[in-house]
Design a protein around this motif. Structure first.
Motif, PDB file in Angstrom:
ATOM      1  N   HIS A  46      15.161  17.896 -32.215  1.00 13.94           N
ATOM      2  CA  HIS A  46      15.278  16.497 -32.644  1.00 13.94           C
ATOM      3  C   HIS A  46      16.558  16.294 -33.448  1.00 13.94           C
ATOM      4  CE1 HIS A  46      13.729  13.069 -35.446  1.00 13.94           C
ATOM      5  NE2 HIS A  46      14.430  12.585 -34.435  1.00 13.94           N
ATOM      6  N   PHE A  47      16.873  17.239 -34.325  1.00 15.61           N
ATOM      7  CA  PHE A  47      18.103  17.164 -35.115  1.00 15.61           C
ATOM      8  C   PHE A  47      19.326  17.153 -34.203  1.00 15.61           C
ATOM      9  CE2 PHE A  47      21.308  19.962 -37.422  1.00 15.61           C
ATOM     10  CZ  PHE A  47      21.931  18.887 -38.049  1.00 15.61           C
ATOM     11  N   ILE A  48      19.361  18.047 -33.224  1.00 17.74           N
ATOM     12  CA  ILE A  48      20.518  18.125 -32.324  1.00 17.74           C
ATOM     13  C   ILE A  48      20.671  16.825 -31.540  1.00 17.74           C
ATOM     14  CG2 ILE A  48      21.455  19.291 -30.287  1.00 17.74           C
ATOM     15  CD1 ILE A  48      20.227  21.883 -31.343  1.00 17.74           C
ATOM     16  N   ARG A  49      19.576  16.288 -31.006  1.00 15.45           N
ATOM     17  CA  ARG A  49      19.646  15.037 -30.241  1.00 15.45           C
ATOM     18  C   ARG A  49      20.175  13.890 -31.097  1.00 15.45           C
ATOM     19  NH1 ARG A  49      14.542  16.672 -28.353  1.00 15.45           N
ATOM     20  NH2 ARG A  49      13.522  15.134 -29.711  1.00 15.45           N
ATOM     21  N   SER A  50      19.658  13.792 -32.321  1.00 12.58           N
ATOM     22  CA  SER A  50      20.084  12.706 -33.208  1.00 12.58           C
ATOM     23  C   SER A  50      21.553  12.847 -33.586  1.00 12.58           C
ATOM     24  CB  SER A  50      19.221  12.701 -34.482  1.00 12.58           C
ATOM     25  OG  SER A  50      17.874  12.474 -34.177  1.00 12.58           O
ATOM     26  N   PHE A  51      21.988  14.073 -33.851  1.00 21.78           N
ATOM     27  CA  PHE A  51      23.366  14.299 -34.257  1.00 21.78           C
ATOM     28  C   PHE A  51      24.337  14.020 -33.115  1.00 21.78           C
ATOM     29  CE2 PHE A  51      27.068  16.548 -35.832  1.00 21.78           C
ATOM     30  CZ  PHE A  51      27.009  16.294 -37.195  1.00 21.78           C
ATOM     31  N   VAL A  52      23.986  14.451 -31.922  1.00 17.39           N
ATOM     32  CA  VAL A  52      24.835  14.186 -30.758  1.00 17.39           C
ATOM     33  C   VAL A  52      24.928  12.684 -30.485  1.00 17.39           C
ATOM     34  CG1 VAL A  52      25.044  14.469 -28.253  1.00 17.39           C
ATOM     35  CG2 VAL A  52      24.470  16.438 -29.679  1.00 17.39           C
ATOM     36  N   ALA A  53      23.799  11.987 -30.592  1.00 19.45           N
ATOM     37  CA  ALA A  53      23.794  10.545 -30.356  1.00 19.45           C
ATOM     38  C   ALA A  53      24.686   9.815 -31.353  1.00 19.45           C
ATOM     39  CB  ALA A  53      22.370  10.004 -30.440  1.00 19.45           C
ATOM     40  N   ALA A  54      24.762  10.307 -32.594  1.00 20.18           N
ATOM     41  CA  ALA A  54      25.533   9.628 -33.634  1.00 20.18           C
ATOM     42  C   ALA A  54      26.999  10.012 -33.635  1.00 20.18           C
ATOM     43  CB  ALA A  54      24.933   9.929 -35.004  1.00 20.18           C
ATOM     44  N   THR A  55      27.319  11.268 -33.299  1.00 15.80           N
ATOM     45  CA  THR A  55      28.700  11.743 -33.440  1.00 15.80           C
ATOM     46  C   THR A  55      29.368  12.131 -32.130  1.00 15.80           C
ATOM     47  OG1 THR A  55      28.112  14.082 -33.722  1.00 15.80           O
ATOM     48  CG2 THR A  55      28.049  12.677 -35.689  1.00 15.80           C
ATOM     49  N   GLY A  56      28.579  12.298 -31.070  1.00 15.28           N
ATOM     50  CA  GLY A  56      29.158  12.736 -29.802  1.00 15.28           C
ATOM     51  C   GLY A  56      29.366  14.233 -29.727  1.00 15.28           C
ATOM     52  N   ARG A  57      28.926  14.976 -30.742  1.00 14.65           N
ATOM     53  CA  ARG A  57      29.103  16.425 -30.778  1.00 14.65           C
ATOM     54  C   ARG A  57      27.815  17.091 -31.246  1.00 14.65           C
ATOM     55  NH1 ARG A  57      33.774  14.030 -32.025  1.00 14.65           N
ATOM     56  NH2 ARG A  57      35.727  14.917 -31.303  1.00 14.65           N
ATOM     57  N   THR A  58      27.606  18.332 -30.822  1.00 12.77           N
ATOM     58  CA  THR A  58      26.480  19.083 -31.351  1.00 12.77           C
ATOM     59  C   THR A  58      26.816  19.504 -32.781  1.00 12.77           C
ATOM     60  OG1 THR A  58      27.338  21.229 -30.637  1.00 12.77           O
ATOM     61  CG2 THR A  58      25.975  19.992 -29.048  1.00 12.77           C
ATOM     62  N   PRO A  59      25.814  19.827 -33.587  1.00  9.47           N
ATOM     63  CA  PRO A  59      26.103  20.302 -34.941  1.00  9.47           C
ATOM     64  C   PRO A  59      27.038  21.517 -34.969  1.00  9.47           C
ATOM     65  CG  PRO A  59      23.785  19.742 -34.750  1.00  9.47           C
ATOM     66  CD  PRO A  59      24.361  19.655 -33.372  1.00  9.47           C
ATOM     67  N   ASP A  60      26.840  22.474 -34.053  1.00 11.17           N
ATOM     68  CA  ASP A  60      27.694  23.654 -34.014  1.00 11.17           C
ATOM     69  C   ASP A  60      29.131  23.287 -33.674  1.00 11.17           C
ATOM     70  OD1 ASP A  60      25.716  25.461 -34.730  1.00 11.17           O
ATOM     71  OD2 ASP A  60      25.084  25.794 -32.657  1.00 11.17           O
ATOM     72  N   ALA A  61      29.333  22.371 -32.717  1.00  9.35           N
ATOM     73  CA  ALA A  61      30.692  21.941 -32.356  1.00  9.35           C
ATOM     74  C   ALA A  61      31.351  21.191 -33.512  1.00  9.35           C
ATOM     75  CB  ALA A  61      30.644  21.061 -31.111  1.00  9.35           C
ATOM     76  N   PHE A  62      30.586  20.375 -34.205  1.00 17.88           N
ATOM     77  CA  PHE A  62      31.111  19.647 -35.366  1.00 17.88           C
ATOM     78  C   PHE A  62      31.587  20.628 -36.433  1.00 17.88           C
ATOM     79  CE2 PHE A  62      30.636  17.367 -39.375  1.00 17.88           C
ATOM     80  CZ  PHE A  62      31.149  16.117 -39.089  1.00 17.88           C
ATOM     81  N   ARG A  63      30.772  21.646 -36.709  1.00 18.05           N
ATOM     82  CA  ARG A  63      31.135  22.651 -37.718  1.00 18.05           C
ATOM     83  C   ARG A  63      32.327  23.467 -37.266  1.00 18.05           C
ATOM     84  NH1 ARG A  63      26.302  26.104 -39.835  1.00 18.05           N
ATOM     85  NH2 ARG A  63      26.469  24.785 -41.707  1.00 18.05           N
ATOM     86  N   ALA A  64      32.437  23.792 -35.991  1.00 17.96           N
ATOM     87  CA  ALA A  64      33.501  24.634 -35.484  1.00 17.96           C
ATOM     88  C   ALA A  64      34.879  23.991 -35.594  1.00 17.96           C
ATOM     89  CB  ALA A  64      33.230  25.027 -34.021  1.00 17.96           C
ATOM     90  N   GLN A  65      34.911  22.686 -35.776  1.00 17.37           N
ATOM     91  CA  GLN A  65      36.206  22.009 -35.844  1.00 17.37           C
ATOM     92  C   GLN A  65      36.781  22.029 -37.248  1.00 17.37           C
ATOM     93  OE1 GLN A  65      35.041  18.290 -33.945  1.00 17.37           O
ATOM     94  NE2 GLN A  65      36.330  18.807 -32.207  1.00 17.37           N
ATOM     95  N   ALA A  66      36.257  22.900 -38.079  1.00 19.07           N
ATOM     96  CA  ALA A  66      36.815  23.160 -39.408  1.00 19.07           C
ATOM     97  C   ALA A  66      36.910  21.916 -40.251  1.00 19.07           C
ATOM     98  CB  ALA A  66      38.185  23.813 -39.271  1.00 19.07           C
ATOM     99  N   CYS A  67      35.835  21.124 -40.258  1.00 15.96           N
ATOM    100  CA  CYS A  67      35.822  19.931 -41.101  1.00 15.96           C
ATOM    101  C   CYS A  67      35.519  20.320 -42.518  1.00 15.96           C
ATOM    102  CB  CYS A  67      34.803  18.948 -40.573  1.00 15.96           C
ATOM    103  SG  CYS A  67      35.276  18.271 -38.981  1.00 15.96           S
TER     104      CYS A  67
END
Length: 303
Positions: free
Chosen positions: A282-303
């Motif tokens: 559920h967390f992954i679906r919600s995060f992808v819907a809001a940001t266009g990225r999975t949580p792991d991909a978001f973290r990997a971009q060194a934000c």
């Protein structure tokens, strides 16, 4: 443009006056770019940050007439006033007001003497990938209690644009867009006869919801704690933010999740549990819907 009515401003190109030439932001450890006072900063990577008092836009006529910009303009007033003119509308922005003006919009902006604030100029290319996207028709809002978070995000953008990394810039743009979506929308004059939003209830609700993220308590339970009902709380949320109470809780969860992904090494399953998601999926679906990225991909971009 020249600006005889504001003698301290020096022309910095057609339609834009600045108090002094732009200089790169120092990215040294422990240094933060000065957004409140001083000079324009961070011209690289499709973004510029200017102090409000250094920004005048419009034709060379006096007073300046609306003129089109090719980038997105974000004007945030912290002190004083700014006259904002569109071809058919005229506004005065006061302390706490924020306005997002989409690229391709004709407008004129004139800060009053003593005005302070921030102007962010974002290229179309940089803004194109933002998730959630910037509002297509612009945004008029009040910053309110979100001032510290918004200013921190602008500071991070200023530092990143001084030595840009595309992935990090993309993540920060997503965070900026998410923060803009949290702001209280301005109410147009024709709606002033409607029921005013219950700001004390809204503020108490958001503070309680943020405090109890992860408790999985229902909106009805939170409303009861506040001495209200679900219906009354939803009406207040819709009037003040344009969203129902449960949607505002989801926004708080996503914002906290983005902060944890950027500033901690906690596993995504733990983040999902701490923030009250029903499951990791559920967390992954919600995060992808809001940001266009999975949580792991978001973290990997060194934000």
């Amino acid at each position: 443009m020249t600006a005889p009515s504001i003698p301290e401003a020096v022309p910095a190109g057609p339609g834009l006056a600045a108090s002094a030439p732009a200089k790169p932001v120092s990215a040294a450890f422990g240094m933060r770019p000065a957004l409140r006072e001083g000079r324009p900063v961070a011209r690289q990577a499709g973004m510029r940050l200017l102090p409000l008092q250094a920004f005048i836009w419009g034709s060379r006529a006096m007073p300046p007439q609306p003129r089109t910009r090719t980038d997105h303009t974000l004007i945030w007033v912290t002190e004083g006033r700014v006259q904002l003119d569109f071809p058919r509308d005229h506004f005065v922005l006061r302390a706490g007001d924020l306005r997002h003006i989409p690229a391709g919009t004709a407008f004129a902006a004139i800060p009053s003497a003593g005005a302070r604030g921030h102007v962010t100029l974002i290229s179309v290319a940089l803004a194109a990938g933002a998730q959630p996207p910037l509002p297509e028709r612009g945004l008029g809002a009040h910053v309110g209690t979100h001032a510290a978070q918004l200013e921190a995000t602008l500071h991070e953008l200023a530092v990143e644009t001084a030595n840009p990394d595309p992935g990090a810039l993309s993540c920060l743009m997503n965070l900026l867009s998410l923060r803009l979506g949290q702001l209280m929308p301005d109410r147009p004059p024709e709606t002033t006869d409607e029921v005013a939003p219950d700001l004390p209830l809204i503020e108490r609700f958001l503070a309680l919801a943020e405090q109890q993220l992860g408790s999985a308590r229902s909106v009805a339970e939170l409303a009861s704690d506040l001495g209200s009902t679900t219906g009354t709380l939803d009406q207040a949320c819709l009037a003040a933010r344009g969203k129902r109470a449960v949607e505002l809780i989801h926004d708080l969860q996503l914002e906290r999740a983005a902060d944890l992904l950027r500033h901690s090494n906690r596993p995504t399953m733990r983040i999902a549990a701490e923030l009250g998601y029903s499951s990791h999926a559920h967390f992954i679906r919600s995060f992808v819907a809001a940001t266009g990225r999975t949580p792991d991909a978001f973290r990997a971009q060194a934000c």
